[in-house]
Structure formats: structure tokens, C-alpha cells
Design a protein around this motif. Sequence first.
Motif, PDB file in Angstrom:
ATOM      1  N   VAL A  90     126.834  69.114 -72.308  1.00  0.00           N
ATOM      2  CA  VAL A  90     126.918  70.209 -71.150  1.00  0.00           C
ATOM      3  C   VAL A  90     128.221  70.932 -71.521  1.00  0.00           C
ATOM      4  O   VAL A  90     129.331  70.267 -72.126  1.00  0.00           O
ATOM      5  N   ALA A  91     128.056  72.290 -71.395  1.00  0.00           N
ATOM      6  CA  ALA A  91     129.362  73.130 -71.573  1.00  0.00           C
ATOM      7  C   ALA A  91     129.466  73.923 -70.267  1.00  0.00           C
ATOM      8  O   ALA A  91     128.433  74.551 -70.078  1.00  0.00           O
ATOM      9  N   VAL A  92     130.813  74.128 -69.308  1.00  0.00           N
ATOM     10  CA  VAL A  92     130.802  74.933 -68.371  1.00  0.00           C
ATOM     11  C   VAL A  92     131.876  75.906 -68.521  1.00  0.00           C
ATOM     12  O   VAL A  92     132.940  75.365 -68.910  1.00  0.00           O
ATOM     13  N   GLY A  93     131.916  76.917 -67.862  1.00  0.00           N
ATOM     14  CA  GLY A  93     132.749  77.845 -68.131  1.00  0.00           C
ATOM     15  C   GLY A  93     132.905  79.236 -67.217  1.00  0.00           C
ATOM     16  O   GLY A  93     131.765  79.227 -66.628  1.00  0.00           O
ATOM     17  N   ILE A  94     134.015  79.921 -67.407  1.00  0.00           N
ATOM     18  CA  ILE A  94     133.985  81.212 -66.486  1.00  0.00           C
ATOM     19  C   ILE A  94     134.557  82.310 -67.693  1.00  0.00           C
ATOM     20  O   ILE A  94     135.588  81.928 -68.276  1.00  0.00           O
ATOM     21  N   ALA A  95     133.949  83.231 -67.605  1.00  0.00           N
ATOM     22  CA  ALA A  95     134.427  84.474 -68.397  1.00  0.00           C
ATOM     23  C   ALA A  95     134.674  85.394 -67.683  1.00  0.00           C
ATOM     24  O   ALA A  95     133.950  85.951 -66.659  1.00  0.00           O
ATOM     25  N   VAL A 102     138.161  79.817 -68.344  1.00  0.00           N
ATOM     26  CA  VAL A 102     137.889  78.265 -67.860  1.00  0.00           C
ATOM     27  C   VAL A 102     136.734  77.718 -68.609  1.00  0.00           C
ATOM     28  O   VAL A 102     135.701  78.279 -68.922  1.00  0.00           O
ATOM     29  N   SER A 103     137.346  76.472 -69.127  1.00  0.00           N
ATOM     30  CA  SER A 103     135.941  75.868 -70.049  1.00  0.00           C
ATOM     31  C   SER A 103     136.184  74.589 -69.948  1.00  0.00           C
ATOM     32  O   SER A 103     137.240  73.646 -69.711  1.00  0.00           O
ATOM     33  N   LYS A 104     135.013  73.532 -70.197  1.00  0.00           N
ATOM     34  CA  LYS A 104     135.082  72.258 -70.209  1.00  0.00           C
ATOM     35  C   LYS A 104     133.744  71.826 -70.878  1.00  0.00           C
ATOM     36  O   LYS A 104     132.673  72.234 -70.542  1.00  0.00           O
ATOM     37  N   LEU A 142     130.586  68.374 -63.293  1.00  0.00           N
ATOM     38  CA  LEU A 142     131.458  69.577 -63.694  1.00  0.00           C
ATOM     39  C   LEU A 142     131.251  70.844 -63.156  1.00  0.00           C
ATOM     40  O   LEU A 142     132.258  71.695 -62.953  1.00  0.00           O
ATOM     41  N   ALA A 143     129.957  71.093 -62.896  1.00  0.00           N
ATOM     42  CA  ALA A 143     129.590  72.354 -62.059  1.00  0.00           C
ATOM     43  C   ALA A 143     130.436  72.275 -60.747  1.00  0.00           C
ATOM     44  O   ALA A 143     130.885  73.365 -60.326  1.00  0.00           O
ATOM     45  N   VAL A 144     130.148  71.404 -59.999  1.00  0.00           N
ATOM     46  CA  VAL A 144     130.594  71.180 -58.896  1.00  0.00           C
ATOM     47  C   VAL A 144     132.172  71.530 -58.738  1.00  0.00           C
ATOM     48  O   VAL A 144     132.895  72.117 -57.951  1.00  0.00           O
ATOM     49  N   ARG A 145     132.991  70.803 -59.857  1.00  0.00           N
ATOM     50  CA  ARG A 145     134.473  70.923 -59.978  1.00  0.00           C
ATOM     51  C   ARG A 145     134.978  72.142 -60.354  1.00  0.00           C
ATOM     52  O   ARG A 145     135.846  72.956 -59.893  1.00  0.00           O
ATOM     53  N   LEU A 146     134.329  72.805 -61.312  1.00  0.00           N
ATOM     54  CA  LEU A 146     134.522  74.100 -62.185  1.00  0.00           C
ATOM     55  C   LEU A 146     134.274  75.469 -61.590  1.00  0.00           C
ATOM     56  O   LEU A 146     134.822  76.448 -61.299  1.00  0.00           O
ATOM     57  N   LEU A 147     132.961  75.424 -61.129  1.00  0.00           N
ATOM     58  CA  LEU A 147     132.356  76.656 -60.688  1.00  0.00           C
ATOM     59  C   LEU A 147     132.117  76.964 -59.486  1.00  0.00           C
ATOM     60  O   LEU A 147     132.461  77.983 -58.722  1.00  0.00           O
ATOM     61  N   LEU A 148     131.717  75.856 -58.328  1.00  0.00           N
ATOM     62  CA  LEU A 148     131.748  75.903 -57.146  1.00  0.00           C
ATOM     63  C   LEU A 148     132.809  76.388 -56.464  1.00  0.00           C
ATOM     64  O   LEU A 148     132.525  77.255 -55.568  1.00  0.00           O
ATOM     65  N   PRO A 149     134.120  75.991 -56.682  1.00  0.00           N
ATOM     66  CA  PRO A 149     135.315  76.653 -56.177  1.00  0.00           C
ATOM     67  C   PRO A 149     135.392  78.097 -56.220  1.00  0.00           C
ATOM     68  O   PRO A 149     136.181  78.739 -55.607  1.00  0.00           O
ATOM     69  N   VAL A 196     130.340  77.216 -79.099  1.00  0.00           N
ATOM     70  CA  VAL A 196     128.822  77.577 -78.428  1.00  0.00           C
ATOM     71  C   VAL A 196     129.218  78.194 -77.222  1.00  0.00           C
ATOM     72  O   VAL A 196     128.582  79.335 -77.099  1.00  0.00           O
ATOM     73  N   LEU A 197     130.158  77.608 -76.480  1.00  0.00           N
ATOM     74  CA  LEU A 197     130.424  78.650 -74.988  1.00  0.00           C
ATOM     75  C   LEU A 197     131.015  79.818 -75.278  1.00  0.00           C
ATOM     76  O   LEU A 197     130.552  80.634 -74.514  1.00  0.00           O
ATOM     77  N   VAL A 198     131.984  79.637 -76.197  1.00  0.00           N
ATOM     78  CA  VAL A 198     132.507  81.128 -76.297  1.00  0.00           C
ATOM     79  C   VAL A 198     131.505  82.055 -76.940  1.00  0.00           C
ATOM     80  O   VAL A 198     131.533  83.350 -76.453  1.00  0.00           O
TER      81      VAL A 198
END
Length: 220
Positions: A90-95, A102-104, A142-149, A196-198
Amino acid sequence: MSSRPAAGGGRWVEIDPARTARWVEGFASRHGPPRVNTEPYGLLLVAADGATAELHAPPGASVAADVPGFVAAATTPRRLGLLLARKGGVAVGIAEGVDLVVSKVDTRYVQGRTAAGGWSQQRFARRRDNQTKAVLGDATELAVRLLLPQVSSLAAVVCGGDRRAVDTVLADRRLAPLAELRADRLLDVPEPRHAVLVDAIAGARAVHILVRDAGGDAPR
């Protein structure tokens, strides 16, 4: 720019938002000046010769009444949540615009299928299912920690990879606010990695255009 056949006829064209105005000029020069209709997805161009082009606004962009407004909305930088999920990672990020801020990435080994039968095959299947559940559980956290806030700052959440895997992650009740922002498009990506996330940012920001030539099943 990329192009692929569309179900039901025509073709899908994917372009960078900054190239939209030039693409529309080319469409008009080939088919004649188009009539512009506002649609829920964006704009419908109906050319003088009957050819049509559906301009689908990128995730999070507002719908405009004309081509200049569409281009302005499509090129405006937005914060997008990214969630790429497959059984092996899985890859989670914010663009922010074209930048990944933000990425993990998390990867795990998921055992392949075995040709063995009987109890051995069942044991391998159970092990594979448990490994897959662990990957998707990590994706959810990861989504809870990085995206939800950051949900209040996101214009949309764009997903990619395996649809079933993504659906499983977003089915978690804690992620309901993210599920509400989920864009319709699903990015076709390989096993999630940082690179891939980039690369997924371009796909998340792209303008999708459905082109049908005169004589096809064009909308009226």
C-alpha cells in the motif's frame, strides 16, 4: 498524453490540465467550432461535423460553464489524498498540486498460488488470505494516521490499484469521511512503491476526455 479505446466506441484521452486549451483548439480545427454544454462531469463539446468530446474535470476541480473556466479550475493547485492498494502493499500520500508532501509506503510478502491440491492447497490459501488481510489492515491504519487528520483540507481522495483492496480499506467506519471524498476514477498502477506514488499524481490531476467521431454514438 495517452489514449485508449472506450467501451461503447470512441476513445479516452488523458492529458495534463495545462494542455487542455490547446487540445480543444486542435479538436475545433479538425471538426469545426464546437457547441459547449455544461454537464455534471465537466463540459460536452459538440462539433460542427457531429464529433463530440466529453471533458471530465479532474478530481476536486469545480465544474465550469466554458472552456477558459474549465482550464482555470483544472490547473488550480489542490490538495489530493492518494491511496494505492494491492494485496502485496500500500502507498498513502498527499499531493499539493504536482508535489508529494506526505507519503508512506508499506509492503509485505503475500504468498503466490500453489499447484498442490488437498490439505496443502487449503493451508496455502489460508496463509495467503491472512497475509492479504494483514496488508490491508496496515493500509487502513496508514490512512487513519496520514489522511484522516487532513480530510478537511483535501479536495478529493484518488485511489489506485486493486478495486477490491481499496474498497476493503475504505469500508472501515473510521474512514467514512475519506470515502465521501473518493473520486470516481481508479488509477491503474503496479505494486505500490514511492516512485509509483509520485507518478500517480499526474494520473490523479489529469483531464480525461472521451472522444467520439461523427457518426458514432455521440450524445446530443
